[in-house]
Scaffold this motif. Structure first.
Motif, PDB file in Angstrom:
ATOM      1  N   ILE A 164       4.721   5.001  -5.325  1.00 21.82           N
ATOM      2  CA  ILE A 164       4.855   5.095  -6.737  1.00 21.82           C
ATOM      3  C   ILE A 164       3.516   6.061  -7.365  1.00 21.82           C
ATOM      4  O   ILE A 164       4.724   6.396  -8.773  1.00 21.82           O
ATOM      5  CB  ILE A 164       5.216   3.785  -7.442  1.00 21.82           C
ATOM      6  CG1 ILE A 164       6.559   3.949  -6.621  1.00 21.82           C
ATOM      7  CG2 ILE A 164       5.106   4.092  -8.616  1.00 21.82           C
ATOM      8  CD1 ILE A 164       6.269   1.171  -7.054  1.00 21.82           C
ATOM      9  N   THR A 165       2.546   5.615  -7.541  1.00 19.78           N
ATOM     10  CA  THR A 165       1.570   6.840  -7.740  1.00 19.78           C
ATOM     11  C   THR A 165       1.244   8.003  -7.556  1.00 19.78           C
ATOM     12  O   THR A 165       0.845   8.935  -8.444  1.00 19.78           O
ATOM     13  CB  THR A 165       0.141   5.962  -7.944  1.00 19.78           C
ATOM     14  OG1 THR A 165      -0.294   6.050  -6.449  1.00 19.78           O
ATOM     15  CG2 THR A 165       0.014   4.868  -8.175  1.00 19.78           C
ATOM     16  N   GLY A 166       1.862   8.291  -7.132  1.00 18.86           N
ATOM     17  CA  GLY A 166       1.406   9.622  -5.891  1.00 18.86           C
ATOM     18  C   GLY A 166      -0.085  10.349  -5.871  1.00 18.86           C
ATOM     19  O   GLY A 166      -0.334  11.300  -5.943  1.00 18.86           O
ATOM     20  N   ILE A 167      -0.652   8.758  -5.448  1.00 21.08           N
ATOM     21  CA  ILE A 167      -1.965   9.408  -5.437  1.00 21.08           C
ATOM     22  C   ILE A 167      -2.710   8.925  -4.032  1.00 21.08           C
ATOM     23  O   ILE A 167      -1.539   7.923  -3.392  1.00 21.08           O
ATOM     24  CB  ILE A 167      -2.925   8.338  -6.317  1.00 21.08           C
ATOM     25  CG1 ILE A 167      -2.479   8.405  -7.818  1.00 21.08           C
ATOM     26  CG2 ILE A 167      -4.592   8.079  -5.429  1.00 21.08           C
ATOM     27  CD1 ILE A 167      -3.127   7.198  -8.310  1.00 21.08           C
ATOM     28  N   ASP A 168      -3.271  10.477  -3.550  1.00 14.26           N
ATOM     29  CA  ASP A 168      -3.392   9.949  -1.811  1.00 14.26           C
ATOM     30  C   ASP A 168      -4.490   9.041  -1.941  1.00 14.26           C
ATOM     31  O   ASP A 168      -5.531   9.860  -1.596  1.00 14.26           O
ATOM     32  CB  ASP A 168      -3.691  11.124  -1.183  1.00 14.26           C
ATOM     33  CG  ASP A 168      -3.878  11.385   0.327  1.00 14.26           C
ATOM     34  OD1 ASP A 168      -2.932  10.450   1.121  1.00 14.26           O
ATOM     35  OD2 ASP A 168      -4.306  12.000   1.361  1.00 14.26           O
ATOM     36  N   ILE A 169      -4.409   7.412  -1.614  1.00 10.28           N
ATOM     37  CA  ILE A 169      -5.100   7.087  -1.652  1.00 10.28           C
ATOM     38  C   ILE A 169      -5.998   6.906   0.012  1.00 10.28           C
ATOM     39  O   ILE A 169      -4.592   6.202   0.848  1.00 10.28           O
ATOM     40  CB  ILE A 169      -5.031   5.252  -2.270  1.00 10.28           C
ATOM     41  CG1 ILE A 169      -5.154   5.151  -3.570  1.00 10.28           C
ATOM     42  CG2 ILE A 169      -5.774   4.227  -1.805  1.00 10.28           C
ATOM     43  CD1 ILE A 169      -3.760   4.103  -4.609  1.00 10.28           C
ATOM     44  N   PHE A 191       0.759  -1.006   0.551  1.00 12.02           N
ATOM     45  CA  PHE A 191       0.183   0.035   0.028  1.00 12.02           C
ATOM     46  C   PHE A 191       1.426   1.529  -0.132  1.00 12.02           C
ATOM     47  O   PHE A 191       1.005   1.680  -1.126  1.00 12.02           O
ATOM     48  CB  PHE A 191      -1.218  -0.865   1.285  1.00 12.02           C
ATOM     49  CG  PHE A 191      -1.761   1.505   1.622  1.00 12.02           C
ATOM     50  CD1 PHE A 191      -2.701   1.704   0.562  1.00 12.02           C
ATOM     51  CD2 PHE A 191      -1.589   1.907   2.506  1.00 12.02           C
ATOM     52  CE1 PHE A 191      -3.329   2.852   0.339  1.00 12.02           C
ATOM     53  CE2 PHE A 191      -1.939   2.859   2.604  1.00 12.02           C
ATOM     54  CZ  PHE A 191      -2.922   3.924   1.777  1.00 12.02           C
ATOM     55  N   LYS A 192       1.574   1.496   0.555  1.00 13.02           N
ATOM     56  CA  LYS A 192       2.274   2.544   0.992  1.00 13.02           C
ATOM     57  C   LYS A 192       3.309   2.804  -0.487  1.00 13.02           C
ATOM     58  O   LYS A 192       3.252   3.938  -0.665  1.00 13.02           O
ATOM     59  CB  LYS A 192       3.969   2.685   1.959  1.00 13.02           C
ATOM     60  CG  LYS A 192       3.059   2.887   3.582  1.00 13.02           C
ATOM     61  CD  LYS A 192       4.060   2.425   4.366  1.00 13.02           C
ATOM     62  CE  LYS A 192       3.810   2.457   5.708  1.00 13.02           C
ATOM     63  NZ  LYS A 192       4.216   2.475   6.740  1.00 13.02           N
ATOM     64  N   LYS A 193       4.209   1.732  -1.413  1.00 11.72           N
ATOM     65  CA  LYS A 193       4.642   1.636  -2.241  1.00 11.72           C
ATOM     66  C   LYS A 193       3.870   2.204  -3.335  1.00 11.72           C
ATOM     67  O   LYS A 193       3.901   3.022  -3.966  1.00 11.72           O
ATOM     68  CB  LYS A 193       4.989   0.414  -2.611  1.00 11.72           C
ATOM     69  CG  LYS A 193       7.030   0.466  -3.630  1.00 11.72           C
ATOM     70  CD  LYS A 193       7.062   0.786  -3.115  1.00 11.72           C
ATOM     71  CE  LYS A 193       9.005   1.254  -3.321  1.00 11.72           C
ATOM     72  NZ  LYS A 193       9.651   1.919  -3.614  1.00 11.72           N
ATOM     73  N   LEU A 194       2.534   1.574  -3.556  1.00  8.87           N
ATOM     74  CA  LEU A 194       1.753   2.017  -4.220  1.00  8.87           C
ATOM     75  C   LEU A 194       1.024   3.271  -4.614  1.00  8.87           C
ATOM     76  O   LEU A 194       0.899   4.129  -5.319  1.00  8.87           O
ATOM     77  CB  LEU A 194       0.496   1.053  -4.337  1.00  8.87           C
ATOM     78  CG  LEU A 194      -0.630   1.626  -5.219  1.00  8.87           C
ATOM     79  CD1 LEU A 194      -0.651   1.080  -6.362  1.00  8.87           C
ATOM     80  CD2 LEU A 194      -2.082   0.064  -4.878  1.00  8.87           C
ATOM     81  N   LEU A 247      -7.942  -1.219   1.623  1.00  9.20           N
ATOM     82  CA  LEU A 247      -8.067  -2.251   2.182  1.00  9.20           C
ATOM     83  C   LEU A 247     -10.170  -3.456   2.455  1.00  9.20           C
ATOM     84  O   LEU A 247      -9.967  -3.597   2.291  1.00  9.20           O
ATOM     85  CB  LEU A 247      -8.243  -2.176   4.217  1.00  9.20           C
ATOM     86  CG  LEU A 247      -7.086  -2.014   4.604  1.00  9.20           C
ATOM     87  CD1 LEU A 247      -6.564  -1.653   5.993  1.00  9.20           C
ATOM     88  CD2 LEU A 247      -5.761  -2.870   3.724  1.00  9.20           C
ATOM     89  N   LYS A 248     -10.900  -2.176   2.002  1.00  9.89           N
ATOM     90  CA  LYS A 248     -12.079  -2.363   1.486  1.00  9.89           C
ATOM     91  C   LYS A 248     -12.137  -3.246   0.321  1.00  9.89           C
ATOM     92  O   LYS A 248     -12.521  -4.612   0.625  1.00  9.89           O
ATOM     93  CB  LYS A 248     -12.975  -1.466   1.706  1.00  9.89           C
ATOM     94  CG  LYS A 248     -14.417  -1.582   1.545  1.00  9.89           C
ATOM     95  CD  LYS A 248     -15.620  -0.481   1.196  1.00  9.89           C
ATOM     96  CE  LYS A 248     -16.261  -0.922   0.834  1.00  9.89           C
ATOM     97  NZ  LYS A 248     -17.684   0.390   1.253  1.00  9.89           N
ATOM     98  N   VAL A 249     -11.626  -3.027  -0.731  1.00  9.04           N
ATOM     99  CA  VAL A 249     -11.593  -3.372  -1.798  1.00  9.04           C
ATOM    100  C   VAL A 249     -10.591  -4.194  -1.869  1.00  9.04           C
ATOM    101  O   VAL A 249     -10.814  -5.238  -2.633  1.00  9.04           O
ATOM    102  CB  VAL A 249     -10.798  -2.119  -3.243  1.00  9.04           C
ATOM    103  CG1 VAL A 249     -11.207  -2.212  -4.308  1.00  9.04           C
ATOM    104  CG2 VAL A 249     -12.147  -0.887  -3.067  1.00  9.04           C
TER     105      VAL A 249
END
Length: 161
Positions: free
Chosen positions: A106-111, A100-103, A117-119
């Motif tokens: 890398i994407t720069g998206i504040d998820i 999650f942290k790496k995603l 976790l729900k998805v």
């Protein structure tokens, strides 16, 4: 469930039926989350490490099932296929957090983590009800040594509360 009671206990079957009762809602939730190209069969049977110029690189092959879907789909399948049977839910959660942290990095998206976790959980259900059900059908005709440990990991890591 009737053919595989050691894998699909009545309580798990009830969870599956509840998931299916709200399937359209779950699909909308998954569709509303970020999507990317996924392998959609991302497990140890379809990856290897290749040495190139002194470093090891991941090679993923057998892409005929690739799709545009949530990145959590490949994550849940991969972790369930590589983690030993004695791994704990805490072990699984640590790997998910690293991913999650790496995603996000890398994407720069504040998820939001809670949404991620729900998805992830919804993708675990979809994986169980679609892909693993197909494996269970095939198991009626031939032995698939990987199915039981994979399914048990999926239940323990992705579906049990």
């Amino acid at each position: 469930a009737k053919s595989n009671p050691s894998l699909i206990a009545p309580t798990l079957l009830e969870k599956y039926l509840q998931f299916l009762d709200s399937f359209d809602h779950h699909l909308n939730t998954m569709s509303g989350f970020h999507k990317t190209l996924i392998h959609n069969d991302f497990n140890t049977r379809n990856i290897c490490l290749k040495s190139e110029n002194g470093s090891m690189n991941l090679v993923a092959y057998d892409w005929e099932l690739s799709a545009f879907h949530n990145p959590q789909r490949d994550l849940i399948e991969f972790l369930c296929s590589v983690m030993p049977q004695n791994s704990s839910k805490d072990d699984f959660d640590r790997y998910v957090k690293v991913y999650f942290k790496k995603l996000r990095e890398i994407t720069g998206i504040d998820i939001p983590e809670s949404e991620f976790l729900k998805v992830l959980k919804l993708n675990a259900y979809e994986y169980a009800l679609v892909r693993l059900n197909l494996y269970l059908l095939v198991r009626n005709l031939m032995n698939l040594d990987f199915i039981e440990p994979l399914y048990k990991n999926l239940i323990r890591f992705g579906i049990e509360d």
